[in-house]
Design a protein around this motif. Sequence first.
Motif, PDB file in Angstrom:
ATOM      1  N   GLU A   1       0.816  -1.211   0.000  1.00 28.75           N
ATOM      2  CA  GLU A   1       0.000   0.000   0.000  1.00 28.75           C
ATOM      3  C   GLU A   1       0.849   1.261   0.000  1.00 28.75           C
ATOM      4  O   GLU A   1       0.457   2.269  -0.558  1.00 28.75           O
TER       5      GLU A   1
ATOM      6  N   ASP B   1      -0.110   3.867  -2.680  1.00 28.20           N
ATOM      7  CA  ASP B   1      -0.939   3.190  -3.685  1.00 28.20           C
ATOM      8  C   ASP B   1      -1.996   4.118  -4.253  1.00 28.20           C
ATOM      9  O   ASP B   1      -2.292   4.091  -5.447  1.00 28.20           O
TER      10      ASP B   1
ATOM     11  N   PHE C   1       1.639   4.915  -6.683  1.00 32.81           N
ATOM     12  CA  PHE C   1       3.032   4.734  -6.268  1.00 32.81           C
ATOM     13  C   PHE C   1       3.968   5.801  -6.845  1.00 32.81           C
ATOM     14  O   PHE C   1       5.168   5.553  -7.033  1.00 32.81           O
TER      15      PHE C   1
END
Length: 299
Positions: free
Chosen positions: A249, A278, A282
């Motif tokens: 994440e 995320d 990213f």
Amino acid sequence: MTQHNALANSTSSEHSVKWYDTVQEDVTETITDTANWFDGFFGQDQFDEDRASASARLRLSYIPIESNVARFENQFRVRARLPNLEDKWDVIVADYNDSNEAKESDRVISETEGQGKNEDVSVAVRYIHSQNKSKFISTRVGFAKGADIYIRTRYRRQFAITNKFNFEVEPALYYYLSNGIGARFNFKFDHQLSDHSLWRQDNSWEYIQDEQDPEWRHNLLLYHQLNSQSALISGIFAHGYINQGYHLENKGIFVRYRLQALRSWLFFEIEPFIHYPDYREFSQTPGIALRLEINFQQQ
């Protein structure tokens, strides 16, 4: 070398008393008097002074991140130890989940998310079953997440392999009346590089019944004491969830400069960080945290 230490006492030179000294002393006296008043209900002499000890911490933070440049946060925690109950009971009030407050990466992960995993005020009574240098067992009962009643039992054990290397395990089980059962397991390695430096590798896994997937967190930290009033904490971290394997994440790096200045109870922190969340596909996302920490505790 944890965030709860001053790293050393302030210089011995006398400071002129300022208005903020008076405020700090008044707040300290108030919470100590309240702790003694409460402790008095469990003893024969309710007016015996200075039995109970109490401490409080207030953090004020400015954390601009992404498009939210006006992001302010504050946290407080109050703890009172009750000697009439053989110092095995204490009362804890906090507006955040303080069960892992000593974990530097948990603070960074929470702040870099920017979406605010805010906790309601938690009021708890903790019973310490056993406590020594290598072992700690406690059970806590209280209110959190609104009016939800919870109970949590935590066991922490430290093993010294050599004078410079040790590891620690910390399983915890808890139950929320509305949110169900949960469990967390922490596993930590420490390597003392020198008298002023420490490497730490920290790992945790957490399961909560009312959440879809278990969470994982891993990080590598370097603690370095610069002098008697300042320290540097730097590290890399990653966290995510488990669903047929690890799913990322967020990941990132941070450097925190912590300074004790002006007074022994006053701390300043500057923490630039870069993370790759995320929810931003990213992409590299920089941020910074500026903090003021005030401690209240009788000397």
